[in-house]
Write a protein that holds these residues in place. Structure first.
Motif, PDB file in Angstrom:
ATOM      1  N   MET A 217      -6.234  -3.683   8.911  1.00 27.96           N
ATOM      2  CA  MET A 217      -5.347  -4.162  10.123  1.00 27.96           C
ATOM      3  C   MET A 217      -3.986  -3.654   9.940  1.00 27.96           C
ATOM      4  SD  MET A 217      -6.632  -7.749  10.768  1.00 27.96           S
ATOM      5  CE  MET A 217      -8.101  -6.997  11.675  1.00 27.96           C
ATOM      6  N   CYS A 218      -3.573  -3.179  10.935  1.00 29.64           N
ATOM      7  CA  CYS A 218      -2.100  -2.173  10.834  1.00 29.64           C
ATOM      8  C   CYS A 218      -2.429  -1.278   9.690  1.00 29.64           C
ATOM      9  CB  CYS A 218      -0.931  -3.128  10.484  1.00 29.64           C
ATOM     10  SG  CYS A 218      -0.685  -4.408  11.704  1.00 29.64           S
ATOM     11  N   GLY A 219      -1.653  -0.050   9.893  1.00 33.34           N
ATOM     12  CA  GLY A 219      -1.734   1.003   9.186  1.00 33.34           C
ATOM     13  C   GLY A 219      -0.230   1.227   8.733  1.00 33.34           C
ATOM     14  N   ILE A 220       0.036   1.326   7.668  1.00 34.26           N
ATOM     15  CA  ILE A 220       1.599   1.643   7.353  1.00 34.26           C
ATOM     16  C   ILE A 220       1.581   3.238   6.441  1.00 34.26           C
ATOM     17  CG2 ILE A 220       2.340  -0.581   7.597  1.00 34.26           C
ATOM     18  CD1 ILE A 220       2.798  -1.091   4.898  1.00 34.26           C
ATOM     19  N   VAL A 221       2.474   3.836   6.961  1.00 34.46           N
ATOM     20  CA  VAL A 221       2.835   4.994   6.203  1.00 34.46           C
ATOM     21  C   VAL A 221       4.213   5.289   5.843  1.00 34.46           C
ATOM     22  CG1 VAL A 221       2.464   6.647   8.368  1.00 34.46           C
ATOM     23  CG2 VAL A 221       2.133   7.433   5.971  1.00 34.46           C
ATOM     24  N   GLY A 222       4.613   5.757   4.650  1.00 34.14           N
ATOM     25  CA  GLY A 222       6.036   6.300   4.514  1.00 34.14           C
ATOM     26  C   GLY A 222       6.198   7.659   3.511  1.00 34.14           C
ATOM     27  N   TYR A 223       7.294   8.240   3.781  1.00 36.57           N
ATOM     28  CA  TYR A 223       7.351   9.627   3.302  1.00 36.57           C
ATOM     29  C   TYR A 223       8.876   9.620   2.659  1.00 36.57           C
ATOM     30  CZ  TYR A 223       8.265  14.441   1.986  1.00 36.57           C
ATOM     31  OH  TYR A 223       8.563  15.403   1.251  1.00 36.57           O
ATOM     32  N   ILE A 224       9.034  10.097   1.390  1.00 35.11           N
ATOM     33  CA  ILE A 224      10.556  10.255   0.768  1.00 35.11           C
ATOM     34  C   ILE A 224      10.230  11.342  -0.101  1.00 35.11           C
ATOM     35  CG2 ILE A 224      10.053   8.704  -1.075  1.00 35.11           C
ATOM     36  CD1 ILE A 224      13.307   8.076  -0.687  1.00 35.11           C
ATOM     37  N   GLY A 225      11.198  12.548   0.323  1.00 35.98           N
ATOM     38  CA  GLY A 225      11.061  13.894  -0.479  1.00 35.98           C
ATOM     39  C   GLY A 225      11.988  14.702   0.082  1.00 35.98           C
ATOM     40  N   PHE A 226      11.393  16.194   0.292  1.00 32.55           N
ATOM     41  CA  PHE A 226      12.176  17.187   0.679  1.00 32.55           C
ATOM     42  C   PHE A 226      11.462  17.720   1.952  1.00 32.55           C
ATOM     43  CE2 PHE A 226       8.868  18.619  -2.079  1.00 32.55           C
ATOM     44  CZ  PHE A 226       8.175  19.559  -1.463  1.00 32.55           C
ATOM     45  N   ARG A 227      10.477  17.424   2.517  1.00 37.80           N
ATOM     46  CA  ARG A 227       9.977  17.693   3.754  1.00 37.80           C
ATOM     47  C   ARG A 227      10.654  17.071   5.064  1.00 37.80           C
ATOM     48  NH1 ARG A 227       4.175  19.210   2.539  1.00 37.80           N
ATOM     49  NH2 ARG A 227       3.904  18.563   0.257  1.00 37.80           N
ATOM     50  N   ASN A 228      10.300  17.648   6.194  1.00 41.35           N
ATOM     51  CA  ASN A 228      10.837  16.898   7.261  1.00 41.35           C
ATOM     52  C   ASN A 228       9.632  15.586   7.465  1.00 41.35           C
ATOM     53  OD1 ASN A 228      11.590  15.844   9.511  1.00 41.35           O
ATOM     54  ND2 ASN A 228      10.922  17.209  11.014  1.00 41.35           N
ATOM     55  N   ALA A 229      10.085  14.531   7.487  1.00 43.61           N
ATOM     56  CA  ALA A 229       9.305  13.204   7.359  1.00 43.61           C
ATOM     57  C   ALA A 229       8.462  13.293   8.697  1.00 43.61           C
ATOM     58  CB  ALA A 229      10.087  12.062   7.167  1.00 43.61           C
ATOM     59  N   TYR A 230       9.178  13.509   9.932  1.00 42.22           N
ATOM     60  CA  TYR A 230       8.464  13.365  11.075  1.00 42.22           C
ATOM     61  C   TYR A 230       6.959  13.715  11.160  1.00 42.22           C
ATOM     62  CZ  TYR A 230       7.361  13.307  16.253  1.00 42.22           C
ATOM     63  OH  TYR A 230       6.597  13.155  17.320  1.00 42.22           O
ATOM     64  N   PRO A 231       6.565  15.080  10.925  1.00 40.64           N
ATOM     65  CA  PRO A 231       5.075  15.522  11.018  1.00 40.64           C
ATOM     66  C   PRO A 231       4.405  14.825  10.018  1.00 40.64           C
ATOM     67  CG  PRO A 231       6.356  17.169  10.283  1.00 40.64           C
ATOM     68  CD  PRO A 231       7.379  16.084  10.568  1.00 40.64           C
TER      69      PRO A 231
END
Ligand code: F6R
Length: 612
Positions: free
Chosen positions: A1-15
């Motif tokens: 139920m509900c999916g969550i995703v996060g990114y932190i690093g050097f790439r562009n996070a949007y894609p």
């Protein structure tokens, strides 16, 4: 139920976030949103699917090396732009996405309102965002301390990602009840509700435990409990290929997963069932094997399709191993104060390993001293980690919301367990044990044969074009399959369907039968009630019902009296559930496709039910 995703690093996070949300969409799909963080923050969220979010944001040139995204299955507040995540606190200090339910949100909200907070959404998540902010501003503490203190005030379940707009280089993740996995790359981290958005970047992951908070920066990672006790992260390698989570040329994940069943079953018995030595080995049960052999009672718990697999397990364990077995809905078991003895074995079945009711049942059974065994498809999941012992189904990721290959893989494990226990307890003679091992080995090939009939089943699906109700009947091992067939039909085609033990029909449901009522009858010529099933079919025909029979190859007796038939290869009765369910899965699939429905994302449903 509900999916969550996060990114932190050097790439562009949007894609990374958009692709991650697409992979997680099976967990909820009534609204979606994201936040991209650079020197500033940018939040976009809409009612609708991830592709709507993508459509509306793809030309905005969003760039930033930190991002979070959410795909929602509504709990508090209807699906709308405003209720979609991320939520931001009133003074714009905290951005948050959340999977779970804050049970005491109304009380917390009232307290915050008394202190001047306004709310724009109906969600429990906005309450949490404002609670963290209130503690942060009022207590003049760091964002991390504010987050941890806020979490001590919260009852319920959460998997959250949080960004403080005063400390934009840090991503906080915390979990209680709702899963979170952290993918560890080189100078970058990926965080998600499950590993599917992560595997294309790294197979090194950390599974967060309840009450843990991860403080994640570009090149730095630390883990502690909400009470500030440092935790040493354990990095594990997961074995999921990118192909496992893509459609691979099929129109839908559900169809791909139905067709994967021969492989999924083979993978599930590989290394466990030896045709050469005529033996079964279940390494995951090694520590509890003596208890199992001497068990006085087994209780199987699960929900939905997993509960149906449990029913097949009950028949198998009583039939082959002669162990009294009960099957309970996990949601009922957990609240009805069941009698559990210390020498009881509780088997929890769950594809996702994250179903809230099943986890609660496991915890209750452990509290009462029972030995708890998990049958689960997801490595690192809560069920896998909280049970005393267990066996993984190796079905591979199941993405279609309607469970298919997980069901047959679960029955495969239950069959191996029942055979092994039957043999070890002395109820199954060696020749019979070896005969069943040989027959089990043949099952994948027999399923291939059924799958080859997909065109015929597709044609048969037309019969249901204008149908609103249907009945599924089966006896013995095929009764749970009738329940499963009916569930498959209703959840993806929205046709009302009921599964019944065939003999029960005359105690009520027979009143429903007329010429507009298809009755799907499961009949195996190996079942001791075969002749009785024939009588049940006659009873339907006498009332002008339309009979669709799933029969053993060459069964002319039933084919003559049925309107339509699908043949399945001959197999011993204990294995017929594994075969008979396959045409029913295909039938439901084609019926739903004919009606123009999105079978992978049926309305109101979500994979992995992490709320009560
Ligand atoms: C039906 C279906 C659900 C699940 C149920 C339990 O097709 O998928 O009924 O079987 O929500 O889920 P798990 O097995 O993940 O515990």
């Amino acid at each position: 139920m509900c999916g969550i995703v996060g990114y932190i690093g050097f790439r562009n996070a949007y894609p990374v976030i958009i692709n991650g949300l697409k992979r997680l969409e099976y967990r909820g799909y009534d609204s979606a949103g994201l936040a991209i963080i650079n020197d500033n923050y940018h939040i976009y969220k809409y009612k609708g699917k991830v592709k709507d979010l993508e459509e509306k944001t793809k030309n905005l040139n969003l760039t930033g090396t930190i991002g979070i995204g959410h795909t929602r299955w509504a709990t508090h507040g209807e699906p709308s732009d405003i209720n979609a995540h991320p939520h931001i606190s009133m003074n714009k200090k905290f951005i948050i996405i959340h999977n779970g339910i804050i049970e005491n949100y109304a009380r917390l909200k009232k307290r915050l309102e008394d202190r001047g907070y306004n709310f724009i959404s109906q969600t429990d998540t906005e309450v949490l965002a404002n609670l963290i902010e209130y503690i942060y501003l009022k207590g003049r503490v760091t964002p991390e301390i504010a987050l941890r203190l806020a979490l001590t005030k919260v009852c319920g379940a959460y998997g959250i990602l949080v960004v403080c707009t005063d400390e934009k280089e840090t991503l906080f993740a915390a979990r209680k009840g709702s899963p979170l996995v952290i993918g560890v790359g080189e100078g970058e981290y990926f965080i998600a509700s499950d590993a599917t958005p992560i595997v294309e970047y790294t197979n090194r992951v950390i599974f967060l435990n309840d009450d843990e908070v991860a403080i994640v920066k570009k090149n730095e990672f630390s883990l502690k409990t909400i009470m500030n006790v440092p935790v040493t992260p354990v990095i594990q390698e997961i074995d999921i290929e990118i192909g496992d989570i893509e459609k691979g040329g099929f129109d839908h994940f559900m169809l791909k997963e139905i067709f994967e069943q021969p492989r999924a079953i083979e993978d599930t018995f590989r290394g466990r069932l030896s045709i050469k030595d005529k033996s079964i080995t279940l390494g995951g049960l090694y520590n509890v094997m003596d208890k199992l052999i001497n068990a006085k009672r087994i209780i199987i718990v699960g929900c939905g399709t997993s509960w149906h697999a449990g029913l097949v397990g009950e028949y198998l364990l009583e039939d082959l191993a002669k162990i009294p077995t009960e099957v309970e809905y996990a949601s009922e078991f957990r609240y009805r104060n069941p009698i559990i003895n210390e020498d009881d074995i509780v088997i929890a079945i769950s594809q996702s390993g994250e179903t809230a009711d099943t986890i609660a049942a496991i915890r209750l059974a452990k509290e009462k001293g029972a030995t708890v065994i998990g049958i689960c498809n997801v490595v690192g999941s809560t069920v896998a980690r909280e049970t005393h012992a267990g066996v993984f189904t190796h079905a591979g990721p199941e993405i279609g919301v309607a469970s298919t290959k997980a069901f047959t893989a679960q029955i495969t494990i239950l069959t191996l367990m029942a055979l092994l226990l039957g043999y070890k307890r002395g109820f199954l003679p060696k020749e019979k044990y070896e005969y069943y091992i040989n027959e089990m080995f043949e099952i994948p090939k027999k399923i291939e044969k059924i799958l080859n009939q997909h065109e015929k089943i597709k044609e048969l699906a037309q019969v249901f074009n204008n149908i609103n109700n249907s009945l599924y009947l089966g006896r013995g091992y095929l009764f749970p399959v009738a329940l499963e067939g009916a569930l498959k039909l209703k959840e993806i085609s929205y046709i009302h369907a009921e599964g019944y033990p065939a003999a029960e029909m005359k105690h009520g449901p027979i009143a429903l039968i007329d010429e507009s009522m298809p009755v799907v009858v499961l009949a195996s010529n190996k079942d001791i009630t075969y002749e009785k099933i024939i009588s049940n079919i006659q009873e339907v025909k006498a009332r002008k019902g339309m009979v669709i029979s799933i029969i053993t190859e060459g069964d002319e007796k039933i084919s003559k009296i049925s309107d339509y038939c699908i043949e399945i290869p001959e197999a011993p009765d204990i294995l017929t559930a594994l075969l008979s369910v396959v045409p029913l899965q295909l039938l439901s699939y084609y019926i739903a496709v004919n009606r123009g429905y999105n079978v992978d994302q049926p309305r109101n449903l979500a994979k992995s039910v992490t709320v009560e």
